[in-house]
Design an enzyme around this catalytic site. Sequence first.
Site, PDB file in Angstrom:
ATOM      1  N   ASP A   1       0.805  -1.221   0.000  1.00  0.00           N
ATOM      2  CA  ASP A   1       0.000   0.000   0.000  1.00  0.00           C
ATOM      3  C   ASP A   1       0.844   1.281   0.000  1.00  0.00           C
ATOM      4  OD1 ASP A   1      -2.958  -1.085   1.569  1.00  0.00           O
ATOM      5  OD2 ASP A   1      -1.160  -2.329   1.408  1.00  0.00           O
TER       6      ASP A   1
ATOM      7  N   GLU B   1      -3.908   2.078  -3.159  1.00  0.00           N
ATOM      8  CA  GLU B   1      -5.214   2.548  -2.688  1.00  0.00           C
ATOM      9  C   GLU B   1      -5.176   3.590  -1.574  1.00  0.00           C
ATOM     10  OE1 GLU B   1      -8.105   0.723  -0.570  1.00  0.00           O
ATOM     11  OE2 GLU B   1      -6.814   0.205   1.087  1.00  0.00           O
ATOM     12  N   ASN B   2      -4.005   3.861  -1.000  1.00  0.00           N
ATOM     13  CA  ASN B   2      -3.897   4.911   0.020  1.00  0.00           C
ATOM     14  C   ASN B   2      -2.992   6.056  -0.421  1.00  0.00           C
ATOM     15  OD1 ASN B   2      -3.824   2.160   2.193  1.00  0.00           O
ATOM     16  ND2 ASN B   2      -5.516   3.600   2.146  1.00  0.00           N
TER      17      ASN B   2
ATOM     18  N   HIS C   1     -10.782   1.072  -0.297  1.00  0.00           N
ATOM     19  CA  HIS C   1     -10.890   2.519  -0.515  1.00  0.00           C
ATOM     20  C   HIS C   1     -10.800   2.860  -2.005  1.00  0.00           C
ATOM     21  CE1 HIS C   1     -10.770   3.522   3.729  1.00  0.00           C
ATOM     22  NE2 HIS C   1      -9.697   2.767   3.882  1.00  0.00           N
TER      23      HIS C   1
ATOM     24  N   HIS D   1      -6.568  -8.446  -0.218  1.00  0.00           N
ATOM     25  CA  HIS D   1      -6.641  -7.209   0.552  1.00  0.00           C
ATOM     26  C   HIS D   1      -7.619  -7.405   1.701  1.00  0.00           C
ATOM     27  CE1 HIS D   1      -5.769  -2.856   0.630  1.00  0.00           C
ATOM     28  NE2 HIS D   1      -7.020  -2.689   1.040  1.00  0.00           N
TER      29      HIS D   1
ATOM     30  N   HIS E   1      -3.239  -4.254   2.969  1.00  0.00           N
ATOM     31  CA  HIS E   1      -4.264  -3.610   3.784  1.00  0.00           C
ATOM     32  C   HIS E   1      -3.810  -3.277   5.193  1.00  0.00           C
ATOM     33  CE1 HIS E   1      -8.212  -2.271   5.070  1.00  0.00           C
ATOM     34  NE2 HIS E   1      -8.258  -3.165   6.020  1.00  0.00           N
TER      35      HIS E   1
ATOM     36  N   HIS F   1      -0.660  -2.774   6.337  1.00  0.00           N
ATOM     37  CA  HIS F   1       0.432  -1.794   6.328  1.00  0.00           C
ATOM     38  C   HIS F   1       1.663  -2.190   7.119  1.00  0.00           C
ATOM     39  CE1 HIS F   1      -2.109   1.949   4.986  1.00  0.00           C
ATOM     40  NE2 HIS F   1      -2.497   0.831   4.387  1.00  0.00           N
TER      41      HIS F   1
END
Length: 271
Positions: free
Chosen positions: A8, A39-40, A68, A154, A179, A181
């Site tokens: 991520d 996605e982040n 997200h 994820h 997801h 992290h």
Amino acid sequence: MKILFLGDVMGRAGRAAITNHLPRLRTEWKLDFVVVNGENATSGMGLSGDHAQLILDAGADVITLGDHAFDQKDMLKFIAQEPRVIRPINFSKAAPGVGARVFNAPGGRKVLVAQVLGQVFMKRPFDDPFSALDGVLKQYPMGGQVQASLIDIHCEATSEKMATGHFCDGRASIVVGTHTHVPTADAMILPGGTAYQSDAGMCGDYNSVIGMEKTEPLRRFITGMPKARFTPATEEATLSGLYVETDNMTGKATRVEMVRQGGRLAPAGPA
């Protein structure tokens, strides 16, 4: 085939790590294919079209998303126009884009990339990930229509990620978790030949709470009371992920290495 997966991307620091390190790694490690979970990347919540283009321009062949996926509203249009960005296969059926696609790699080789959302401890109920993956893997068997395949799982629970790895063992080249992290120390090749890691970690600032500036998360844990919005931490990020080599004939993994470049974490990668 030499494949790199990066976990991520978290905010501005994560984007900087991608642009600073990925072009160099593509050359130094002679990478054939790169997948990045983005996605982040935009303010820690979702991915904008501009930031997706930045990651692609830095050397990613494919960007995966997550729960997200559409927090940044322009992704609704961008994903419909950019086939190199995929969202989870078991997301809402009304969502634009696709959750699995076959991509070209050097030498005429084909790589399947798919992403799926887990169900355990997730805030929203998603469709069954196992049946979704089963159909895709049956459609694109390794050693047949594709020379390699990568699954981004994820979700929160390591148990669900591990179950996915064993479910796909021998049918996918790589199953890697995202997801949470935080990189897990379980990179391995499963008995059937699938490279696996429960979580690749994030491309973000680890002097943080999973990529967020520490003050507000700490306040909420200690007092139970929110005061401000979470904001991504901005010190130098560590590029975290998984490096895998695969056999062109079978698609099975022959080598797997954890990747950590820059920032606070101890460096790791293929020698």
